[in-house]
Design a protein around this motif. Structure first.
Motif, PDB file in Angstrom:
ATOM      1  N   THR A 267      39.848  43.005  35.663  1.00 60.28           N
ATOM      2  CA  THR A 267      38.476  42.645  35.317  1.00 60.28           C
ATOM      3  C   THR A 267      37.965  43.617  34.262  1.00 60.28           C
ATOM      4  OG1 THR A 267      37.912  41.607  37.429  1.00 60.28           O
ATOM      5  CG2 THR A 267      36.099  42.503  36.153  1.00 60.28           C
ATOM      6  N   LEU A 268      37.419  43.066  33.198  1.00 55.32           N
ATOM      7  CA  LEU A 268      36.833  43.875  32.131  1.00 55.32           C
ATOM      8  C   LEU A 268      35.346  44.013  32.407  1.00 55.32           C
ATOM      9  CD1 LEU A 268      38.498  42.042  29.100  1.00 55.32           C
ATOM     10  CD2 LEU A 268      39.401  43.991  30.392  1.00 55.32           C
ATOM     11  N   LYS A 269      34.854  45.224  32.495  1.00 53.10           N
ATOM     12  CA  LYS A 269      33.426  45.470  32.666  1.00 53.10           C
ATOM     13  C   LYS A 269      32.821  45.636  31.273  1.00 53.10           C
ATOM     14  CE  LYS A 269      29.505  46.294  34.684  1.00 53.10           C
ATOM     15  NZ  LYS A 269      28.720  45.191  35.270  1.00 53.10           N
TER      16      LYS A 269
ATOM     17  N   GLU B  50      28.459  36.959  40.224  1.00 53.40           N
ATOM     18  CA  GLU B  50      29.104  36.890  38.918  1.00 53.40           C
ATOM     19  C   GLU B  50      28.550  35.797  38.000  1.00 53.40           C
ATOM     20  OE1 GLU B  50      33.215  36.606  40.276  1.00 53.40           O
ATOM     21  OE2 GLU B  50      33.492  38.692  39.699  1.00 53.40           O
TER      22      GLU B  50
ATOM     23  N   ASN C 194      31.818  36.035  33.169  1.00 54.13           N
ATOM     24  CA  ASN C 194      30.793  36.023  34.214  1.00 54.13           C
ATOM     25  C   ASN C 194      29.475  36.547  33.664  1.00 54.13           C
ATOM     26  OD1 ASN C 194      32.719  35.261  36.380  1.00 54.13           O
ATOM     27  ND2 ASN C 194      33.570  37.275  35.954  1.00 54.13           N
TER      28      ASN C 194
ATOM     29  N   SER D 201      27.257  39.289  36.071  1.00 54.46           N
ATOM     30  CA  SER D 201      27.882  40.605  36.269  1.00 54.46           C
ATOM     31  C   SER D 201      28.309  41.261  34.969  1.00 54.46           C
ATOM     32  CB  SER D 201      29.092  40.478  37.199  1.00 54.46           C
ATOM     33  OG  SER D 201      30.062  39.607  36.638  1.00 54.46           O
TER      34      SER D 201
ATOM     35  N   THR E 293      31.012  40.689  33.304  1.00 56.52           N
ATOM     36  CA  THR E 293      32.434  40.984  33.418  1.00 56.52           C
ATOM     37  C   THR E 293      33.276  39.796  32.955  1.00 56.52           C
ATOM     38  OG1 THR E 293      32.542  40.175  35.702  1.00 56.52           O
ATOM     39  CG2 THR E 293      32.040  42.520  35.379  1.00 56.52           C
TER      40      THR E 293
ATOM     41  N   SER F 218      36.964  38.208  34.185  1.00 54.51           N
ATOM     42  CA  SER F 218      38.043  38.267  35.175  1.00 54.51           C
ATOM     43  C   SER F 218      39.254  37.501  34.651  1.00 54.51           C
ATOM     44  CB  SER F 218      37.589  37.659  36.506  1.00 54.51           C
ATOM     45  OG  SER F 218      36.433  38.316  36.995  1.00 54.51           O
TER      46      SER F 218
END
Length: 507
Positions: free
Chosen positions: A40-42, A468, A492, A495, A497, A499
Protein backbone atom coordinates in the motif's frame (compact mmCIF):
# COMPACT_ATOMS: atom_id res chain seq x y z
CA UNK A 1 -12.08 -16.51 6.03
CA UNK A 2 -11.83 -13.08 7.68
CA UNK A 3 -11.89 -10.71 4.72
CA UNK A 4 -10.66 -7.72 6.68
CA UNK A 5 -7.96 -9.38 8.78
CA UNK A 6 -4.32 -8.69 7.82
CA UNK A 7 -5.43 -6.67 4.79
CA UNK A 8 -5.44 -9.44 2.25
CA UNK A 9 -7.87 -11.48 0.30
CA UNK A 10 -7.28 -14.82 -1.35
CA UNK A 11 -9.08 -16.06 -4.39
CA UNK A 12 -8.29 -19.66 -5.26
CA UNK A 13 -10.16 -21.62 -7.81
CA UNK A 14 -9.45 -23.78 -10.84
CA UNK A 15 -10.07 -22.88 -14.45
CA UNK A 16 -13.52 -23.77 -15.63
CA UNK A 17 -16.36 -22.64 -17.94
CA UNK A 18 -15.19 -24.82 -20.81
CA UNK A 19 -11.95 -22.97 -21.43
CA UNK A 20 -9.99 -26.13 -22.24
CA UNK A 21 -11.61 -26.51 -25.65
CA UNK A 22 -10.42 -23.02 -26.62
CA UNK A 23 -6.71 -23.42 -25.90
CA UNK A 24 -4.08 -25.44 -27.76
CA UNK A 25 -3.59 -28.80 -26.09
CA UNK A 26 0.19 -28.43 -26.31
CA UNK A 27 0.17 -24.96 -24.72
CA UNK A 28 -1.91 -25.01 -21.53
CA UNK A 29 -2.82 -21.64 -20.04
CA UNK A 30 -2.97 -21.09 -16.29
CA UNK A 31 -6.32 -19.44 -15.60
CA UNK A 32 -6.27 -19.84 -11.84
CA UNK A 33 -6.15 -16.74 -9.66
CA UNK A 34 -4.95 -16.14 -6.14
CA UNK A 35 -4.95 -12.40 -5.41
CA UNK A 36 -3.06 -11.23 -2.38
CA UNK A 37 -2.30 -7.79 -1.06
CA UNK A 38 1.28 -6.83 -1.96
CA UNK A 39 1.74 -3.25 -0.84
CA UNK A 40 0.00 0.00 0.00
CA UNK A 41 1.33 3.41 -0.99
CA UNK A 42 0.56 6.16 1.51
CA UNK A 43 0.27 9.08 -0.86
CA UNK A 44 -1.23 11.64 1.54
CA UNK A 45 -4.47 12.54 3.27
CA UNK A 46 -8.03 12.66 1.99
CA UNK A 47 -8.13 13.32 -1.77
CA UNK A 48 -4.48 12.36 -2.28
CA UNK A 49 -5.29 9.26 -4.33
CA UNK A 50 -8.26 9.20 -6.71
CA UNK A 51 -7.33 7.85 -10.16
CA UNK A 52 -4.20 6.05 -11.33
CA UNK A 53 -2.45 5.31 -14.62
CA UNK A 54 0.56 3.08 -15.31
CA UNK A 55 3.25 3.52 -17.94
CA UNK A 56 4.60 0.13 -19.03
CA UNK A 57 7.84 1.63 -20.37
CA UNK A 58 9.05 3.56 -17.34
CA UNK A 59 7.14 1.36 -14.87
CA UNK A 60 5.80 4.48 -13.19
CA UNK A 61 2.44 4.76 -11.48
CA UNK A 62 0.82 8.19 -11.80
CA UNK A 63 -1.75 9.19 -9.17
CA UNK A 64 -4.24 12.07 -9.22
CA UNK A 65 -3.55 13.94 -5.99
CA UNK A 66 -6.22 16.58 -5.46
CA UNK A 67 -4.98 17.29 -1.94
CA UNK A 68 -1.70 18.72 -3.27
CA UNK A 69 -2.92 19.64 -6.79
CA UNK A 70 -0.30 17.42 -8.35
CA UNK A 71 0.26 14.10 -10.02
CA UNK A 72 2.11 11.94 -7.52
CA UNK A 73 4.56 9.51 -9.09
CA UNK A 74 5.90 6.13 -7.91
CA UNK A 75 8.32 3.71 -9.51
CA UNK A 76 6.73 0.28 -8.95
CA UNK A 77 9.22 -1.79 -10.91
CA UNK A 78 9.92 -3.58 -7.61
CA UNK A 79 6.68 -4.16 -5.71
CA UNK A 80 8.69 -5.00 -2.61
CA UNK A 81 10.18 -1.52 -2.58
CA UNK A 82 8.15 1.09 -4.51
CA UNK A 83 9.99 4.40 -4.83
CA UNK A 84 8.37 7.81 -4.71
CA UNK A 85 9.61 10.05 -7.53
CA UNK A 86 9.32 13.76 -8.19
CA UNK A 87 5.69 14.73 -8.60
CA UNK A 88 4.19 16.73 -11.46
CA UNK A 89 2.80 19.99 -10.06
CA UNK A 90 -0.38 21.41 -11.53
CA UNK A 91 -0.18 25.20 -11.46
CA UNK A 92 -3.59 26.63 -12.26
CA UNK A 93 -6.70 24.53 -11.80
CA UNK A 94 -6.84 21.01 -10.40
CA UNK A 95 -6.19 17.53 -11.82
CA UNK A 96 -9.13 15.17 -12.27
CA UNK A 97 -7.90 12.22 -14.31
CA UNK A 98 -4.86 10.52 -15.83
CA UNK A 99 -4.26 8.00 -18.61
CA UNK A 100 -1.16 6.42 -20.17
CA UNK A 101 -0.32 5.00 -23.60
CA UNK A 102 2.82 4.58 -25.71
CA UNK A 103 5.09 6.26 -23.17
CA UNK A 104 2.82 9.30 -22.78
CA UNK A 105 0.92 10.55 -19.76
CA UNK A 106 -2.28 12.59 -20.19
CA UNK A 107 -3.71 14.73 -17.38
CA UNK A 108 -7.18 16.35 -17.33
CA UNK A 109 -7.14 19.74 -15.56
CA UNK A 110 -10.17 21.80 -14.61
CA UNK A 111 -10.04 25.58 -14.86
CA UNK A 112 -9.77 27.68 -11.69
CA UNK A 113 -13.26 28.81 -12.74
CA UNK A 114 -14.88 25.40 -13.22
CA UNK A 115 -17.42 26.70 -15.75
CA UNK A 116 -14.65 27.78 -18.14
CA UNK A 117 -12.86 25.49 -20.57
CA UNK A 118 -10.27 23.16 -19.10
CA UNK A 119 -7.00 21.71 -20.35
CA UNK A 120 -5.46 18.34 -21.16
CA UNK A 121 -1.68 18.19 -20.76
CA UNK A 122 0.41 15.45 -22.32
CA UNK A 123 3.78 14.57 -20.81
CA UNK A 124 6.60 12.23 -21.67
CA UNK A 125 6.06 9.61 -18.97
CA UNK A 126 9.75 8.84 -18.52
CA UNK A 127 11.09 12.40 -18.32
CA UNK A 128 7.83 13.95 -17.05
CA UNK A 129 8.39 16.86 -19.44
CA UNK A 130 5.28 18.64 -20.74
CA UNK A 131 5.01 18.09 -24.49
CA UNK A 132 1.58 19.34 -25.50
CA UNK A 133 -1.43 21.16 -24.10
CA UNK A 134 -4.98 21.14 -25.46
CA UNK A 135 -8.05 23.20 -24.63
CA UNK A 136 -11.13 21.06 -23.99
CA UNK A 137 -14.61 21.69 -22.58
CA UNK A 138 -15.70 22.82 -19.12
CA UNK A 139 -14.64 20.62 -16.20
CA UNK A 140 -12.70 17.79 -17.87
CA UNK A 141 -13.55 15.00 -15.46
CA UNK A 142 -12.22 11.79 -16.98
CA UNK A 143 -9.99 10.91 -19.90
CA UNK A 144 -8.84 7.74 -21.61
CA UNK A 145 -6.53 6.72 -24.42
CA UNK A 146 -7.71 4.31 -27.07
CA UNK A 147 -5.96 0.94 -26.94
CA UNK A 148 -3.55 1.92 -29.74
CA UNK A 149 -2.91 5.34 -28.20
CA UNK A 150 -3.93 7.21 -31.34
CA UNK A 151 -6.93 8.89 -29.77
CA UNK A 152 -7.40 10.49 -26.38
CA UNK A 153 -10.96 11.14 -25.21
CA UNK A 154 -12.02 13.52 -22.46
CA UNK A 155 -15.42 13.70 -20.75
CA UNK A 156 -16.16 17.35 -19.94
CA UNK A 157 -18.77 17.40 -17.19
CA UNK A 158 -19.81 21.05 -17.49
CA UNK A 159 -21.18 21.47 -13.97
CA UNK A 160 -23.02 24.71 -13.07
CA UNK A 161 -21.74 27.20 -10.51
CA UNK A 162 -23.03 27.03 -6.93
CA UNK A 163 -25.78 29.60 -7.62
CA UNK A 164 -26.86 27.64 -10.72
CA UNK A 165 -26.71 30.86 -12.75
CA UNK A 166 -23.99 29.54 -15.09
CA UNK A 167 -24.50 26.12 -16.63
CA UNK A 168 -21.98 25.28 -19.37
CA UNK A 169 -22.72 22.56 -21.87
CA UNK A 170 -21.44 19.06 -21.24
CA UNK A 171 -19.16 17.81 -24.00
CA UNK A 172 -16.69 15.17 -25.18
CA UNK A 173 -13.29 16.12 -26.59
CA UNK A 174 -11.42 13.89 -29.05
CA UNK A 175 -7.68 14.50 -29.29
CA UNK A 176 -5.78 13.02 -32.23
CA UNK A 177 -2.29 12.39 -30.87
CA UNK A 178 -0.74 12.10 -34.34
CA UNK A 179 -2.13 15.26 -35.91
CA UNK A 180 -2.16 17.07 -32.54
CA UNK A 181 -5.70 18.30 -33.10
CA UNK A 182 -8.73 18.39 -30.84
CA UNK A 183 -12.43 18.33 -31.64
CA UNK A 184 -15.01 18.92 -28.94
CA UNK A 185 -18.48 17.42 -29.44
CA UNK A 186 -21.63 18.83 -27.86
CA UNK A 187 -25.15 17.45 -27.43
CA UNK A 188 -27.14 20.21 -29.17
CA UNK A 189 -28.42 17.88 -31.88
CA UNK A 190 -30.42 16.02 -29.21
CA UNK A 191 -32.29 19.08 -27.92
CA UNK A 192 -35.14 18.44 -30.35
CA UNK A 193 -35.48 14.83 -29.08
CA UNK A 194 -36.02 15.81 -25.46
CA UNK A 195 -39.60 14.60 -25.03
CA UNK A 196 -38.92 11.22 -26.63
CA UNK A 197 -35.78 10.64 -24.60
CA UNK A 198 -37.44 11.66 -21.34
CA UNK A 199 -40.24 9.16 -21.94
CA UNK A 200 -37.55 6.45 -21.99
CA UNK A 201 -35.92 7.53 -18.72
CA UNK A 202 -33.57 10.39 -19.59
CA UNK A 203 -33.52 13.13 -16.94
CA UNK A 204 -33.17 16.79 -17.92
CA UNK A 205 -34.05 18.82 -14.87
CA UNK A 206 -31.67 21.71 -14.26
CA UNK A 207 -33.36 25.13 -13.94
CA UNK A 208 -33.97 26.54 -17.42
CA UNK A 209 -31.44 24.10 -18.91
CA UNK A 210 -31.47 22.68 -22.41
CA UNK A 211 -30.57 19.03 -22.85
CA UNK A 212 -27.12 20.09 -24.10
CA UNK A 213 -26.54 22.10 -20.93
CA UNK A 214 -28.00 19.55 -18.56
CA UNK A 215 -26.01 16.48 -19.62
CA UNK A 216 -22.88 15.94 -17.52
CA UNK A 217 -20.45 13.44 -19.11
CA UNK A 218 -18.85 11.45 -16.31
CA UNK A 219 -16.83 8.52 -17.62
CA UNK A 220 -15.61 7.09 -20.92
CA UNK A 221 -15.13 3.52 -22.20
CA UNK A 222 -13.50 2.93 -25.59
CA UNK A 223 -13.91 -0.20 -27.72
CA UNK A 224 -10.74 -2.20 -28.34
CA UNK A 225 -10.96 -1.47 -32.07
CA UNK A 226 -10.96 2.28 -31.40
CA UNK A 227 -14.08 2.89 -33.50
CA UNK A 228 -16.67 3.48 -30.78
CA UNK A 229 -16.78 5.00 -27.32
CA UNK A 230 -19.48 5.19 -24.67
CA UNK A 231 -19.92 8.00 -22.16
CA UNK A 232 -21.87 7.75 -18.91
CA UNK A 233 -24.21 10.66 -18.19
CA UNK A 234 -24.67 9.95 -14.51
CA UNK A 235 -27.12 12.60 -13.35
CA UNK A 236 -29.12 12.16 -16.55
CA UNK A 237 -29.48 8.37 -16.19
CA UNK A 238 -28.14 7.65 -19.67
CA UNK A 239 -25.18 6.52 -21.75
CA UNK A 240 -24.06 8.26 -24.95
CA UNK A 241 -22.52 6.45 -27.91
CA UNK A 242 -19.72 8.19 -29.83
CA UNK A 243 -18.69 7.25 -33.37
CA UNK A 244 -14.93 7.82 -33.40
CA UNK A 245 -14.65 7.44 -37.16
CA UNK A 246 -17.09 10.25 -37.96
CA UNK A 247 -16.36 11.98 -34.64
CA UNK A 248 -20.02 12.41 -33.78
CA UNK A 249 -22.25 11.59 -30.82
CA UNK A 250 -24.60 9.26 -32.64
CA UNK A 251 -27.01 8.11 -29.92
CA UNK A 252 -28.25 8.61 -26.37
CA UNK A 253 -29.46 5.55 -24.49
CA UNK A 254 -31.75 6.36 -21.53
CA UNK A 255 -31.35 3.56 -19.00
CA UNK A 256 -34.83 3.50 -17.50
CA UNK A 257 -35.60 2.46 -13.94
CA UNK A 258 -35.22 -0.48 -11.59
CA UNK A 259 -38.24 -1.79 -9.67
CA UNK A 260 -37.55 -2.29 -5.96
CA UNK A 261 -40.87 -4.05 -5.45
CA UNK A 262 -39.44 -7.12 -7.21
CA UNK A 263 -37.92 -9.69 -4.86
CA UNK A 264 -34.59 -9.81 -6.69
CA UNK A 265 -34.27 -6.06 -6.17
CA UNK A 266 -35.44 -5.62 -2.56
CA UNK A 267 -33.51 -2.95 -0.61
CA UNK A 268 -33.07 -1.70 2.94
CA UNK A 269 -34.48 1.87 2.64
CA UNK A 270 -34.00 3.09 6.22
CA UNK A 271 -31.13 3.83 8.57
CA UNK A 272 -33.58 4.35 11.44
CA UNK A 273 -35.34 0.98 11.62
CA UNK A 274 -32.72 -0.74 13.76
CA UNK A 275 -32.45 -3.59 11.24
CA UNK A 276 -30.35 -4.70 8.33
CA UNK A 277 -32.86 -6.36 6.07
CA UNK A 278 -33.93 -6.27 2.44
CA UNK A 279 -37.62 -5.72 1.83
CA UNK A 280 -40.19 -4.86 -0.79
CA UNK A 281 -40.79 -1.14 -1.26
CA UNK A 282 -42.86 0.79 -3.86
CA UNK A 283 -39.86 2.68 -5.23
CA UNK A 284 -37.91 2.81 -8.48
CA UNK A 285 -34.14 3.27 -8.73
CA UNK A 286 -32.32 5.24 -11.39
CA UNK A 287 -29.23 3.39 -12.67
CA UNK A 288 -27.13 6.57 -12.94
CA UNK A 289 -23.76 4.92 -13.67
CA UNK A 290 -20.51 6.49 -12.55
CA UNK A 291 -17.65 4.42 -13.97
CA UNK A 292 -18.21 2.27 -17.04
CA UNK A 293 -15.90 -0.12 -18.87
CA UNK A 294 -16.14 -2.17 -22.02
CA UNK A 295 -14.94 -5.64 -22.95
CA UNK A 296 -15.14 -7.86 -26.02
CA UNK A 297 -15.78 -11.52 -25.22
CA UNK A 298 -16.06 -14.09 -28.02
CA UNK A 299 -16.60 -11.30 -30.55
CA UNK A 300 -19.40 -9.55 -28.66
CA UNK A 301 -19.05 -6.11 -27.13
CA UNK A 302 -20.35 -5.50 -23.59
CA UNK A 303 -20.58 -2.44 -21.37
CA UNK A 304 -20.40 -2.73 -17.59
CA UNK A 305 -21.61 0.05 -15.31
CA UNK A 306 -21.22 0.86 -11.62
CA UNK A 307 -24.65 2.20 -10.70
CA UNK A 308 -23.67 4.62 -7.95
CA UNK A 309 -26.31 7.35 -8.41
CA UNK A 310 -25.86 11.06 -7.83
CA UNK A 311 -28.01 14.05 -6.91
CA UNK A 312 -27.52 17.76 -7.47
CA UNK A 313 -27.12 20.08 -4.51
CA UNK A 314 -26.28 23.70 -5.26
CA UNK A 315 -27.15 25.77 -2.24
CA UNK A 316 -26.30 29.20 -3.61
CA UNK A 317 -28.84 31.80 -4.77
CA UNK A 318 -31.11 30.72 -6.35
CA UNK A 319 -29.31 27.36 -6.42
CA UNK A 320 -30.95 23.98 -6.82
CA UNK A 321 -31.38 21.01 -4.48
CA UNK A 322 -32.82 18.01 -6.26
CA UNK A 323 -33.33 15.51 -3.45
CA UNK A 324 -35.57 15.20 -0.43
CA UNK A 325 -36.81 12.49 1.93
CA UNK A 326 -40.06 10.60 1.47
CA UNK A 327 -41.33 11.85 4.85
CA UNK A 328 -41.31 15.43 3.53
CA UNK A 329 -43.41 14.72 0.43
CA UNK A 330 -47.08 14.95 -0.30
CA UNK A 331 -47.92 11.44 -1.47
CA UNK A 332 -50.83 10.46 -3.69
CA UNK A 333 -53.32 8.72 -1.36
CA UNK A 334 -54.22 6.09 -3.94
CA UNK A 335 -50.64 5.12 -4.79
CA UNK A 336 -49.52 5.35 -1.15
CA UNK A 337 -52.46 4.68 1.19
CA UNK A 338 -52.10 6.30 4.62
CA UNK A 339 -52.87 2.93 6.21
CA UNK A 340 -49.48 1.69 4.99
CA UNK A 341 -47.69 4.45 6.91
CA UNK A 342 -45.01 4.78 4.20
CA UNK A 343 -43.71 8.08 5.58
CA UNK A 344 -42.72 6.53 8.88
CA UNK A 345 -38.93 6.83 9.21
CA UNK A 346 -38.57 3.16 10.01
CA UNK A 347 -40.49 2.23 6.91
CA UNK A 348 -39.79 4.51 3.92
CA UNK A 349 -39.72 8.04 5.31
CA UNK A 350 -35.92 8.30 5.49
CA UNK A 351 -35.26 7.32 1.87
CA UNK A 352 -33.85 10.10 -0.31
CA UNK A 353 -35.62 10.52 -3.63
CA UNK A 354 -35.54 12.80 -6.69
CA UNK A 355 -37.96 15.73 -6.53
CA UNK A 356 -38.18 16.12 -10.33
CA UNK A 357 -39.76 12.70 -10.94
CA UNK A 358 -42.98 11.06 -9.77
CA UNK A 359 -45.81 13.59 -10.12
CA UNK A 360 -47.13 11.86 -13.20
CA UNK A 361 -50.48 13.71 -13.37
CA UNK A 362 -49.08 17.13 -12.39
CA UNK A 363 -51.47 17.60 -9.47
CA UNK A 364 -48.82 18.42 -6.86
CA UNK A 365 -48.48 15.05 -5.15
CA UNK A 366 -46.22 12.10 -5.88
CA UNK A 367 -47.69 9.12 -7.69
CA UNK A 368 -44.33 7.30 -7.88
CA UNK A 369 -40.97 7.52 -6.11
CA UNK A 370 -37.53 7.45 -7.72
CA UNK A 371 -34.34 7.05 -5.69
CA UNK A 372 -30.72 7.64 -6.65
CA UNK A 373 -28.62 4.82 -8.06
CA UNK A 374 -29.43 1.13 -8.44
CA UNK A 375 -27.15 -0.32 -5.71
CA UNK A 376 -25.76 -2.69 -8.31
CA UNK A 377 -23.61 -3.17 -11.37
CA UNK A 378 -25.08 -3.89 -14.80
CA UNK A 379 -24.05 -5.42 -18.11
CA UNK A 380 -25.40 -3.68 -21.23
CA UNK A 381 -25.25 -4.35 -24.94
CA UNK A 382 -23.35 -1.88 -27.11
CA UNK A 383 -26.76 -0.35 -27.97
CA UNK A 384 -27.73 0.26 -24.37
CA UNK A 385 -29.96 -2.79 -23.79
CA UNK A 386 -29.84 -4.26 -20.29
CA UNK A 387 -28.43 -7.80 -20.39
CA UNK A 388 -27.82 -8.35 -16.68
CA UNK A 389 -28.21 -6.47 -13.41
CA UNK A 390 -26.82 -7.69 -10.11
CA UNK A 391 -30.12 -6.88 -8.37
CA UNK A 392 -29.59 -6.80 -4.62
CA UNK A 393 -26.79 -9.38 -4.65
CA UNK A 394 -24.16 -6.88 -3.49
CA UNK A 395 -26.15 -6.24 -0.32
CA UNK A 396 -26.67 -9.97 0.19
CA UNK A 397 -22.97 -10.78 -0.20
CA UNK A 398 -22.03 -8.11 2.33
CA UNK A 399 -24.61 -9.27 4.86
CA UNK A 400 -23.40 -12.84 4.52
CA UNK A 401 -19.68 -12.09 4.74
CA UNK A 402 -19.14 -8.77 6.52
CA UNK A 403 -22.41 -7.56 8.01
CA UNK A 404 -20.76 -4.55 9.67
CA UNK A 405 -19.96 -3.27 6.16
CA UNK A 406 -23.55 -3.62 4.92
CA UNK A 407 -24.52 -0.15 3.67
CA UNK A 408 -21.71 1.23 5.84
CA UNK A 409 -23.12 -0.50 8.90
CA UNK A 410 -26.64 0.56 7.87
CA UNK A 411 -25.74 4.28 7.89
CA UNK A 412 -26.24 4.59 4.11
CA UNK A 413 -29.40 2.53 3.75
CA UNK A 414 -31.48 5.70 3.39
CA UNK A 415 -29.19 7.01 0.66
CA UNK A 416 -27.52 4.91 -2.05
CA UNK A 417 -26.42 1.83 -0.14
CA UNK A 418 -22.89 0.59 -0.78
CA UNK A 419 -22.53 3.00 -3.74
CA UNK A 420 -20.84 0.98 -6.49
CA UNK A 421 -18.40 3.59 -7.80
CA UNK A 422 -15.90 1.90 -10.07
CA UNK A 423 -15.62 -1.07 -12.40
CA UNK A 424 -12.68 -2.64 -14.23
CA UNK A 425 -12.16 -5.86 -16.19
CA UNK A 426 -9.05 -8.02 -16.19
CA UNK A 427 -8.55 -10.10 -19.32
CA UNK A 428 -6.58 -13.27 -18.68
CA UNK A 429 -5.19 -14.62 -21.95
CA UNK A 430 -8.47 -13.87 -23.81
CA UNK A 431 -9.98 -16.88 -22.07
CA UNK A 432 -11.03 -15.72 -18.64
CA UNK A 433 -12.37 -12.35 -17.54
CA UNK A 434 -12.57 -10.96 -14.02
CA UNK A 435 -14.71 -8.00 -13.02
CA UNK A 436 -13.77 -5.75 -10.10
CA UNK A 437 -16.47 -3.54 -8.56
CA UNK A 438 -15.42 -0.83 -6.11
CA UNK A 439 -17.84 0.02 -3.29
CA UNK A 440 -17.19 3.56 -2.10
CA UNK A 441 -19.16 3.42 1.16
CA UNK A 442 -18.08 -0.01 2.37
CA UNK A 443 -14.37 0.31 1.49
CA UNK A 444 -14.31 -2.91 -0.51
CA UNK A 445 -13.78 -4.24 -4.02
CA UNK A 446 -15.94 -7.19 -5.08
CA UNK A 447 -14.59 -9.72 -7.57
CA UNK A 448 -16.67 -11.61 -10.14
CA UNK A 449 -15.99 -14.06 -12.91
CA UNK A 450 -17.29 -12.32 -16.04
CA UNK A 451 -16.40 -15.01 -18.57
CA UNK A 452 -20.14 -15.44 -19.18
CA UNK A 453 -21.16 -11.75 -19.14
CA UNK A 454 -24.88 -12.38 -18.84
CA UNK A 455 -24.30 -14.50 -15.73
CA UNK A 456 -21.39 -13.13 -13.65
CA UNK A 457 -20.31 -15.27 -10.69
CA UNK A 458 -19.35 -13.71 -7.37
CA UNK A 459 -15.91 -14.86 -6.23
CA UNK A 460 -14.64 -12.83 -3.32
CA UNK A 461 -13.95 -9.48 -1.68
CA UNK A 462 -10.72 -7.49 -1.70
CA UNK A 463 -10.43 -5.45 1.48
CA UNK A 464 -7.34 -3.84 2.88
CA UNK A 465 -8.06 -1.85 6.02
CA UNK A 466 -9.75 1.22 7.43
CA UNK A 467 -11.88 3.94 5.89
CA UNK A 468 -10.65 3.90 2.31
CA UNK A 469 -13.44 4.70 -0.20
CA UNK A 470 -12.08 3.10 -3.39
CA UNK A 471 -12.43 5.64 -6.18
CA UNK A 472 -10.54 4.17 -9.12
CA UNK A 473 -9.52 0.64 -10.15
CA UNK A 474 -6.73 -0.15 -12.60
CA UNK A 475 -6.01 -3.69 -13.82
CA UNK A 476 -2.76 -4.81 -15.42
CA UNK A 477 -2.34 -8.02 -17.37
CA UNK A 478 0.69 -10.20 -16.74
CA UNK A 479 2.31 -8.77 -19.88
CA UNK A 480 1.79 -5.20 -18.65
CA UNK A 481 2.66 -5.77 -15.00
CA UNK A 482 6.12 -4.96 -13.61
CA UNK A 483 6.10 -8.27 -11.73
CA UNK A 484 4.96 -10.40 -14.64
CA UNK A 485 1.79 -11.28 -12.73
CA UNK A 486 -1.68 -9.73 -12.99
CA UNK A 487 -2.22 -6.71 -10.74
CA UNK A 488 -5.22 -4.84 -9.41
CA UNK A 489 -4.39 -1.28 -8.34
CA UNK A 490 -6.98 0.48 -6.18
CA UNK A 491 -6.91 4.23 -5.50
CA UNK A 492 -8.59 5.06 -2.18
CA UNK A 493 -9.94 8.60 -1.95
CA UNK A 494 -10.62 8.89 1.80
CA UNK A 495 -7.42 7.27 3.06
CA UNK A 496 -5.17 8.82 0.41
CA UNK A 497 -3.65 5.42 -0.32
CA UNK A 498 -3.14 3.11 -3.26
CA UNK A 499 -3.50 -0.64 -2.60
CA UNK A 500 -1.88 -3.16 -4.94
CA UNK A 501 -3.06 -6.77 -5.15
CA UNK A 502 -1.16 -9.41 -7.14
CA UNK A 503 -2.27 -12.71 -8.65
CA UNK A 504 0.40 -14.99 -7.24
CA UNK A 505 -1.06 -17.93 -9.17
CA UNK A 506 -0.17 -16.27 -12.48
CA UNK A 507 2.34 -17.93 -14.80
Amino acid sequence: MNYLRKGLCTLIFAAFLGCNDEQPQDSPVNLAVNFQHRTTLKVGGEGAAEITAYDTRSKKLFIVNVEKKEISVYDISDLNAPKQKNSIPIGNGAPNSVSCANGKLAVAIENTVKQNNGKVHIYDAATQNLEQSYTVGALPDMLSFSKDGKLLLCANEGEPNKDYTQDPEGSVSIINTASKTVKTLDFKSFNSQLSSLQSKGLRVFGPNATLAQDVEPEYIAIADNGKTAWVSLQENNAIARVNLTSQTIEALYPLGFKDYSLEKNYIDPSDKDGKKELRKVPVFGMYQPDAICTVTIKGTQYLISANEGDSREYEGTPGYVGETRVKKLRLDPTAFPSSEDWQNEAKLGRLKIAKDLGDTDNDGDYDALYSYGARSFSVWSENGNLLYDSGNSIAKELMARSADRFNDNDKRSDDKGAEPESVAVLNIKDQRYLLFVGLERTDQVLVYDLTTPTNPKFLDILSHSGDEAPEGILTLTADESPSGKELVIIANEDSGTVSIFENIASN
